[in-house]
Every structure is written in structure tokens, then in C-alpha cells.
Design an enzyme around this catalytic site. Structure first.
Site, short mmCIF file in Angstrom:
data_model
loop_
_atom_site.label_atom_id
_atom_site.label_comp_id
_atom_site.label_asym_id
_atom_site.label_seq_id
_atom_site.Cartn_x
_atom_site.Cartn_y
_atom_site.Cartn_z
N LYS A 35 -4.76 2.09 -2.04
CA LYS A 35 -3.76 3.17 -2.16
C LYS A 35 -2.68 2.72 -3.14
CE LYS A 35 -0.83 6.07 0.85
NZ LYS A 35 -0.41 6.31 2.26
N SER A 63 -0.93 11.02 3.81
CA SER A 63 -0.76 10.79 2.39
C SER A 63 -1.88 9.96 1.75
CB SER A 63 0.58 10.11 2.13
OG SER A 63 0.62 8.84 2.76
N SER A 113 -0.71 8.76 8.12
CA SER A 113 -1.31 8.87 6.79
C SER A 113 -2.65 8.19 6.58
CB SER A 113 -0.34 8.38 5.73
OG SER A 113 0.59 9.39 5.46
#
Ligand code: GLN
Length: 449
Positions: free
Chosen positions: A52, A127, A151
């Protein structure tokens, strides 16, 4: 799966990245590709992993999907990245997210929206939506995400994969760009529980550079295959009182409970009366911490700088053009809740309610092996379908409690709504991460056969 890739050399990794790029044209899971990945020596030599883009990678751009860090190339690796490399994993790219991990759909990335590989008209969640999409579309066997209020788990649920948020303090946050430090945790996303466990084995443990890490060494492979006959689970009755609960989610959750009963477990309803305050508490604490953490993006140290007549103007212009709307909203909210006049009424009170929620969870977990909930109250929405932030905030209702209590929690792919997958959540006691994975593994075995 991880084992299919062990031994990949640099040539094969290079080819793999080309394939990923091709596949990613319609999905857009990645912000940055590593064209020539290094195949480090180690037990997992050559296994590709996506990271990420709020986890720093030495020499590889790390943007947080924000204009403020668009061209930022970190001079160091996050501890998790360092540990992955040491074990042989190859970093093949950096994945899209809602800017600074603030969001639930990846629509709040400053760059572009990532699409759900199972239905390109839908969001992959967020996210960590880029990481989820990359794993779900089989571009990589595993990816790292971060989870402040759900997330990792919610995008895992929306894309039909496993997503694990470890106990707070088990995985170093050094090199994770801070959003809300008392809630943030890095964790793995994968298509099997075994792969989740393998990555946890590598990344967890004490780190001198993060004083909140715990000095524990856990064997994540131990007991993974043991059956769960005789375990006792708690289901908060408040779940069914929540008016936003989608019918397919409710039905699949009932099936999930039945499956666990079939596996010899006892499932009982309990009451967690403070659960309903979780979202309100989170949206005070998380923005408060974020407003403080994001003060560093001022155009002085690194990242974007917009020229101004004087220092103050430079700060203002940089922050105004560098941050997106949602990030600004949170900074404003957090600055307000931390201000001298309102601190007692909001931040201080939220901290006390946080403690109350955590204590309720700990109490229940004294008598039960885990708490079960759906991961999200709804399946993945269509891109653009949800216009107001509040609807997205409310969707975090089942995932936030684990962050407030620092508890381990996993989303297991289970059930369907139309052609979309759903996820069910297993929340365990503090540091009972292995037990959580063992339960998930039992469900995985039973649901597949
Ligand atoms: N959806 C939540 C938020 O917007 C959680 C985000 C996260 O876990 N990083 O804050």
C-alpha cells in the site's frame, strides 16, 4: 498462493510485472510499478508482494495517493518492508488508496479510482482498495494494507479475499505514514489463511524504532490446522438492531453462524451496549490524531511546496493545493476537537467512551473465544453511488471496535449478494491472533469443501 512463486528470479519477476501492468489497465490497483524487482535471497525468494502506498519503500516513490507527496521518494524502508525483503519477498509495486488512508472506497485517491475486479462498475472498498484489487485479480498472491478503522478488512470483504488486522503493537508502524497512530496497524491481505499466516510470521515482532511494538514472538503456523470444536463465540445483538444492515448480509451472517455450529462451536448472543458509539468516537479520535500527524506537510521538509510571498503564505498555499477535500475536512475537524475550548467536550470524552467500548469487548472476550459480526453492513457500492461522506463513515460500524480495543480481527470471504462477495469478521482477544487465524482457517476449509 505464495508457494507457487518461491524461487522466481529477476527475469521472471520482470515478466510478471509486465503481465500485472496489462491486467491492471482496467482495474488500476497500482500507483507505481517496480519494473525491475530485485529477487532477494531467503525462504520466500522471488515471491511478489504489493505494498500500500502509505508504507515507505527505499528508492520507490511513496505518495499516500496525495498531491502533497506525489513526488516523494523515501530514503529508507519501513520495518515491514525491510523484513519482507530479508525473507526474500520482491516488491513489485505500490497500490492505490484513499488519500492518507482516509476513506472507504479508494474514490478519495487524489489520482484515480481503483475498480473492483469482480465488477468493474463497483468500488473495491478502502482505504486499502488497491491492495485488495491486486490480490483479488490474482496479480500478486499477497499485499500489505493498513487498517485504522477497517481499511484492510472492508476492502477484503468487498473483493472476496482474506484481510487481517493484527493486535495493536504486533507489527511495527515504523515507516507507515501516520494517520491515527493509536489505531493504525499494518496487516496482510491474501487469498488463503495460510498466506496471511506466512506474512505475519515474517513481519511481526519487536522493533526498536517503534516503541509501541511488543516484545513477543509468535508461531503463526502452529495450531493453524487444528479444529475448533468446542469453541464459544459471541454475536452482539446490536448488529441486528442496526438499520443499515443489508438483507443479504444478514442472511449470509446467519449461514456463517450455522456453519460454525456445525463445526462444533457454541454461538450465543450478547449485548455490547456501547457499540453504537463506536463510529462517533472514532470520527473524533481519528481526525484529532490526523490533524496532529499531518501538520508535518508544510512545504518545508519534504513533499510539495507552493511558493508564497512569505512563510505563512507558503504554508497555506502548499496545504491548500496539496490536500484533497476529505483530508482537509479531517484536519479541520481534528483541529477543532483538540482546541482548548472544545477538548474536554469532544476529545477527552471520546477517549473515555473509547475505554468503555474496549472494556466491554474485553469483558465479552473473557468468556468467549471470539466475537462474530459481518465485516461491512453492505456489499461493495457502485462507483459514485455514495455521495455523502457520512454514509461511508457509518459503514465502518463493525470494523472500528477492533481498532478501538487494539484487537486482532480478520475478514473471511463468505456469502454473496447477487454476484458480489461478502465478508464475515472474527474478532479475537488481545494477542490471540493465532486463534483468530485458526478459526478463519476452519471456516475456509469448511466453506470450500
Ligand atoms: N474508513 C475509515 C476512515 O475513513 C477507516 C480508514 C482506515 O482504516 N484507514 O477513516
Amino acid at each position: 498462493m505464495i508457494e507457487d512463486y518461491i524461487g522466481f528470479d529477476e527475469k521472471r519477476l520482470e515478466e510478471l510485472v509486465q503481465q500485472i501492468k496489462e491486467r491492471d489497465k482496467e482495474i488500476r490497483a497500482f500507483i507505481t510499478y517496480v519494473d525491475k524487482p530485485t529477487s532477494y535471497e531467503g525462504p520466500f525468494k522471488g515471491v511478489p508482494v504489493a505494498v500500500k502506498d502509505n508504507i515507505v519503500t527505499k528508492g520507490i516513490r511513496t505518495t499516500c495517493a496525495s498531491k502533497v507527496l506525489e513526488n516523494y521518494v523515501p530514503p529508507y524502508d519501513a520495518t515491514v518492508v525491510e523484513r519482507l525483503k530479508k525473507a526474500g519477498f520482491a516488491i513489485v509495486g505500490k497500490t492505490n488508496l484513499d488519500e492518507f488512508a482516509m476513506g472507504s472506497s479508494t474514490e478519495r485517491s487524489a489520482f484515480f479510482v481503483t475498480r473492483n475486479p469482480l465488477d468493474l462498475e463497483r468500488v473495491p472498498g478502502g482505504s486499502s482498495g488497491g491492495s485488495a484489487a491486486a490480490v483479488a485479480a490474482d496479480m500478486v498472491p499477497v499485499a500489505l494494507g493498513s487498517d485504522t478503522g477497517g481499511s484492510i478488512r472492508q476492502p477484503a470483504a468487498f473483493t472476496g479475499i482474506f484481510g487481517f488486522k493484527p493486535s495493536y503493537g504486533l507489527v511495527s508502524r515504523y515507516g507507515l505514514v501516520a494517520f491515527a497512530s493509536s489505531l493504525d496497524q499494518i496487516g496482510p491481505m491474501a487469498r488463503s489463511v495460510k498466506d496471511i499466516a506466512l506474512v505475519m510470521q515474517v513481519i511481526h515482532g519487536k522493533d526498536e524504532r517503534d516503541s509501541t511494538t511488543l516484545d513477543v514472538k509468535i508461531d503463526f503456523m502452529k495450531d493453524l490446522e487444528e479444529d475448533i470444536n468446542g469453541m464459544k463465540f459471541a454475536v452482539p445483538k446490536e448488529i441486528f438492531e442496526y438499520e443499515g444492515l443489508n438483507e443479504d448480509v444478514a442472511n449470509s451472517f446467519e449461514d456463517f453462524v450455522k456453519l460454525l455450529e456445525k463445526l462444533g462451536c457454541k454461538v450465543e448472543r450478547v449485548s455490547l451496549p456501547s457499540l453504537k458509539y463506536s463510529v462517533a468516537v472514532y470520527y473524533i479520535i481519528a481526525p484529532s490524531e490526523a490533524s496532529s500527524n499531518l501538520a508535518r506537510y508544510d512545504g518545508v521538509r519534504y513533499g510539495l511546496r507552493e511558493a508564497g510571498e512569505n512563510l505563512r503564505e507558503m504554508y497555506m498555499k502548499t496545504r491548500n493545493s496539496g490536500f484533497g477535500e476529505e483530508v482537509k475536512r479531517r484536519i479541520l475537524l481534528g483541529t477543532f476537537t483538540l482546541s482548548a475550548a472544545y477538548y474536554e467536550a469532544y476529545f477527552y470524552k471520546a477517549q473515555r467512551v473509547r475505554r468503555k467500548i474496549a472494556n466491554e469487548l474485553y469483558e465479552v472476550l473473557k468468556d468467549y473465544d471470539a466475537i462474530l459480526t459481518p465485516t461491512a453492513p453492505v456489499p461493495a457500492p457502485r462507483i459514485g453511488e455514495i455521495k455523502d461522506e457520512l454514509t461511508y463513515y457509518l459503514m465502518d460500524i463493525f470494523t472500528i471496535p477492533a481498532n478501538l480495543g487494539g484487537l486482532p480481527a480478520i475478514s473471511v470471504p463468505f456469502g454473496r449478494s447477487g454476484n458480489m462477495p461478502l465478508g464475515m469478521q472474527i474478532i479475537g482477544g488481545r494477542l490471540e491472533d493465532v486463534k483468530v487465524l485458526r478459526i478463519a482457517r476452519a471456516v475456509e476449509k469448511a466453506a470450500i469443501s
